[in-house]
Design a protein around this motif. Structure first.
Motif, PDB file in Angstrom:
ATOM      1  N   LYS A 147     -25.353  40.207 -46.197  1.00 16.54           N
ATOM      2  CA  LYS A 147     -24.859  38.846 -46.322  1.00 16.54           C
ATOM      3  C   LYS A 147     -25.477  38.065 -45.170  1.00 16.54           C
ATOM      4  CE  LYS A 147     -20.563  40.151 -48.531  1.00 16.54           C
ATOM      5  NZ  LYS A 147     -19.103  40.152 -48.487  1.00 16.54           N
ATOM      6  N   GLY A 148     -26.041  36.901 -45.493  1.00 16.57           N
ATOM      7  CA  GLY A 148     -26.679  36.080 -44.475  1.00 16.57           C
ATOM      8  C   GLY A 148     -25.726  35.002 -43.985  1.00 16.57           C
ATOM      9  N   TYR A 149     -25.668  34.830 -42.663  1.00 15.72           N
ATOM     10  CA  TYR A 149     -24.746  33.869 -42.058  1.00 15.72           C
ATOM     11  C   TYR A 149     -25.476  32.916 -41.124  1.00 15.72           C
ATOM     12  CZ  TYR A 149     -21.127  37.132 -43.562  1.00 15.72           C
ATOM     13  OH  TYR A 149     -20.312  37.948 -44.307  1.00 15.72           O
ATOM     14  N   ASP A 150     -24.904  31.739 -40.939  1.00 16.80           N
ATOM     15  CA  ASP A 150     -25.348  30.800 -39.924  1.00 16.80           C
ATOM     16  C   ASP A 150     -24.652  31.186 -38.624  1.00 16.80           C
ATOM     17  OD1 ASP A 150     -24.820  28.229 -38.247  1.00 16.80           O
ATOM     18  OD2 ASP A 150     -26.528  27.728 -39.538  1.00 16.80           O
ATOM     19  N   LEU A 151     -25.403  31.307 -37.562  1.00 15.57           N
ATOM     20  CA  LEU A 151     -24.881  31.765 -36.283  1.00 15.57           C
ATOM     21  C   LEU A 151     -23.778  30.860 -35.735  1.00 15.57           C
ATOM     22  CD1 LEU A 151     -25.301  33.909 -34.063  1.00 15.57           C
ATOM     23  CD2 LEU A 151     -26.960  32.363 -33.035  1.00 15.57           C
ATOM     24  N   TYR A 152     -23.897  29.557 -35.930  1.00 14.31           N
ATOM     25  CA  TYR A 152     -22.949  28.626 -35.313  1.00 14.31           C
ATOM     26  C   TYR A 152     -21.745  28.299 -36.186  1.00 14.31           C
ATOM     27  CZ  TYR A 152     -26.687  28.268 -31.982  1.00 14.31           C
ATOM     28  OH  TYR A 152     -27.645  28.587 -31.066  1.00 14.31           O
ATOM     29  N   THR A 153     -21.941  28.229 -37.490  1.00 13.68           N
ATOM     30  CA  THR A 153     -20.811  27.872 -38.363  1.00 13.68           C
ATOM     31  C   THR A 153     -20.097  29.092 -38.919  1.00 13.68           C
ATOM     32  OG1 THR A 153     -22.138  27.808 -40.389  1.00 13.68           O
ATOM     33  CG2 THR A 153     -22.016  25.766 -39.071  1.00 13.68           C
ATOM     34  N   GLY A 154     -20.792  30.234 -38.982  1.00 15.55           N
ATOM     35  CA  GLY A 154     -20.218  31.429 -39.587  1.00 15.55           C
ATOM     36  C   GLY A 154     -20.252  31.398 -41.104  1.00 15.55           C
ATOM     37  N   GLU A 155     -20.772  30.323 -41.683  1.00 14.85           N
ATOM     38  CA  GLU A 155     -20.876  30.163 -43.138  1.00 14.85           C
ATOM     39  C   GLU A 155     -22.084  30.949 -43.656  1.00 14.85           C
ATOM     40  OE1 GLU A 155     -18.823  28.000 -45.054  1.00 14.85           O
ATOM     41  OE2 GLU A 155     -17.624  27.796 -43.234  1.00 14.85           O
ATOM     42  N   ARG A 156     -21.982  31.399 -44.892  1.00 15.46           N
ATOM     43  CA  ARG A 156     -23.131  32.065 -45.521  1.00 15.46           C
ATOM     44  C   ARG A 156     -24.195  31.034 -45.848  1.00 15.46           C
ATOM     45  NH1 ARG A 156     -21.639  36.613 -49.759  1.00 15.46           N
ATOM     46  NH2 ARG A 156     -23.886  36.718 -49.742  1.00 15.46           N
ATOM     47  N   TYR A 157     -25.442  31.373 -45.570  1.00 15.18           N
ATOM     48  CA  TYR A 157     -26.542  30.431 -45.815  1.00 15.18           C
ATOM     49  C   TYR A 157     -27.250  30.680 -47.142  1.00 15.18           C
ATOM     50  CZ  TYR A 157     -29.816  34.094 -44.397  1.00 15.18           C
ATOM     51  OH  TYR A 157     -30.524  35.257 -44.314  1.00 15.18           O
ATOM     52  N   GLU A 158     -27.045  31.850 -47.746  1.00 19.03           N
ATOM     53  CA  GLU A 158     -27.748  32.173 -48.994  1.00 19.03           C
ATOM     54  C   GLU A 158     -26.766  32.169 -50.166  1.00 19.03           C
ATOM     55  OE1 GLU A 158     -26.736  35.439 -49.846  1.00 19.03           O
ATOM     56  OE2 GLU A 158     -25.982  35.872 -47.899  1.00 19.03           O
ATOM     57  N   PRO A 159     -27.263  31.937 -51.372  1.00 26.10           N
ATOM     58  CA  PRO A 159     -26.372  31.735 -52.518  1.00 26.10           C
ATOM     59  C   PRO A 159     -25.871  32.997 -53.220  1.00 26.10           C
ATOM     60  CG  PRO A 159     -28.638  31.380 -53.197  1.00 26.10           C
ATOM     61  CD  PRO A 159     -28.664  31.658 -51.713  1.00 26.10           C
ATOM     62  N   ALA A 160     -26.248  34.186 -52.776  1.00 25.73           N
ATOM     63  CA  ALA A 160     -25.825  35.417 -53.461  1.00 25.73           C
ATOM     64  C   ALA A 160     -24.298  35.510 -53.471  1.00 25.73           C
ATOM     65  CB  ALA A 160     -26.417  36.637 -52.778  1.00 25.73           C
ATOM     66  N   LYS A 161     -23.732  35.916 -54.602  1.00 22.43           N
ATOM     67  CA  LYS A 161     -22.273  36.001 -54.705  1.00 22.43           C
ATOM     68  C   LYS A 161     -21.707  37.152 -53.889  1.00 22.43           C
ATOM     69  CE  LYS A 161     -22.110  33.812 -59.144  1.00 22.43           C
ATOM     70  NZ  LYS A 161     -21.172  32.854 -59.535  1.00 22.43           N
ATOM     71  N   LYS A 162     -22.327  38.312 -53.952  1.00 26.39           N
ATOM     72  CA  LYS A 162     -21.851  39.459 -53.169  1.00 26.39           C
ATOM     73  C   LYS A 162     -22.861  39.740 -52.061  1.00 26.39           C
ATOM     74  CE  LYS A 162     -18.909  41.424 -56.632  1.00 26.39           C
ATOM     75  NZ  LYS A 162     -18.343  42.611 -57.182  1.00 26.39           N
ATOM     76  N   TYR A 163     -23.839  40.604 -52.332  1.00 27.56           N
ATOM     77  CA  TYR A 163     -24.833  40.949 -51.317  1.00 27.56           C
ATOM     78  C   TYR A 163     -26.210  40.481 -51.758  1.00 27.56           C
ATOM     79  CZ  TYR A 163     -21.511  43.867 -48.856  1.00 27.56           C
ATOM     80  OH  TYR A 163     -20.439  44.302 -48.135  1.00 27.56           O
ATOM     81  N   ASN A 164     -26.970  39.996 -50.810  1.00 28.12           N
ATOM     82  CA  ASN A 164     -28.365  39.679 -51.044  1.00 28.12           C
ATOM     83  C   ASN A 164     -29.150  40.977 -50.869  1.00 28.12           C
ATOM     84  OD1 ASN A 164     -30.728  38.305 -51.460  1.00 28.12           O
ATOM     85  ND2 ASN A 164     -30.344  36.762 -49.884  1.00 28.12           N
ATOM     86  N   LYS A 165     -30.357  41.029 -51.419  1.00 29.08           N
ATOM     87  CA  LYS A 165     -31.182  42.235 -51.301  1.00 29.08           C
ATOM     88  C   LYS A 165     -32.533  41.843 -50.728  1.00 29.08           C
ATOM     89  CE  LYS A 165     -29.084  44.025 -55.464  1.00 29.08           C
ATOM     90  NZ  LYS A 165     -28.799  42.919 -56.334  1.00 29.08           N
ATOM     91  N   SER A 166     -33.077  42.742 -49.936  1.00 29.05           N
ATOM     92  CA  SER A 166     -34.387  42.506 -49.348  1.00 29.05           C
ATOM     93  C   SER A 166     -35.088  43.839 -49.187  1.00 29.05           C
ATOM     94  CB  SER A 166     -34.236  41.827 -47.984  1.00 29.05           C
ATOM     95  OG  SER A 166     -35.481  41.708 -47.356  1.00 29.05           O
ATOM     96  N   GLY A 167     -36.274  43.957 -49.751  1.00 29.16           N
ATOM     97  CA  GLY A 167     -37.061  45.173 -49.616  1.00 29.16           C
ATOM     98  C   GLY A 167     -38.377  44.879 -48.939  1.00 29.16           C
ATOM     99  N   GLU A 168     -38.750  45.753 -48.011  1.00 29.23           N
ATOM    100  CA  GLU A 168     -39.971  45.537 -47.253  1.00 29.23           C
ATOM    101  C   GLU A 168     -40.643  46.857 -46.925  1.00 29.23           C
ATOM    102  OE1 GLU A 168     -38.380  41.782 -44.643  1.00 29.23           O
ATOM    103  OE2 GLU A 168     -37.613  43.778 -44.197  1.00 29.23           O
TER     104      GLU A 168
END
Length: 183
Positions: A147-168
């Motif tokens: 889950k992606g968050y904004d450091l200052y507001t604590g709000e999620r910055y990405e639109p995923a409903k549960k978990y976002n995924k990232s593969g690298e």
């Protein structure tokens, strides 16, 4: 928990009758990110290696840098165990509260878990009967669920409903392990 218990029993059993080394990564320790492991013989030219890497840094320059990885690995030694070149294959798990490389100039950070699979190449040198140096580099594929968050507001910055995924695909392990033979 069952998998951890099985691995622990296998390591304990094999260490009773095999050469076993405990290890600490000198390179990551200098960076205050401890990486400790154990390697034990499981065949004529094969070993089982397990290590854990941890960054306990809740914040570096106001950005989270906390992560933990756990890596079991099979290693094949081309010359002889604990002396010379080897290649390894591993799978592992990660837990992180971290700002990804592509968000370094933002207030965004990610909190989640992941798994990875890859390969390691290395070279081991016996220094004495009890000490060995293990130089290695490894990488592969990491799949994160976060889950992606904004450091200052604590709000999620990405639109995923549960978990976002990232593969690298990336290099994610390496260093110089100072190893001590315990039997």
């Amino acid at each position: 928990m069952k998998k951890f218990l099985i691995i622990f029993v296998l390591i304990t059993y094999s260490s009773i009758s095999a050469q076993t080394y405990v290890k600490a990564n000198a390179f990551t320790t200098i960076l205050t990110i401890p990486n400790v492991g154990i390697e034990t013989s499981i065949g004529k030219k094969s070993t089982f290696h397990f290590d854990a890497l941890a960054s306990f840094w809740k914040s570096v320059n106001g950005k989270p840098r906390e992560f933990y990885t756990f890596t079991p690995e099979y290693r094949y030694h081309f010359k002889e165990k604990y002396n010379g070149f080897y290649a390894g294959a591993h799978i592992g798990a990660s837990i992180f509260n971290f700002q990804k490389w592509n968000y370094l100039n933002t207030n965004n950070y990610e909190k989640g878990v992941g798994y990875f699979a890859g390969a390691t190449i290395g070279y081991q040198v016996k220094v004495s009967e009890k000490f060995m140096i293990d130089c290695f580099l490894g990488g592969g594929w990491h799949q994160g669920f976060y889950k992606g968050y904004d450091l200052y507001t604590g709000e999620r910055y990405e639109p995923a409903k549960k978990y976002n995924k990232s593969g690298e695909s990336l290099p994610y392990r390496g260093g110089v392990m100072i190893s001590y033979k315990i039997n």
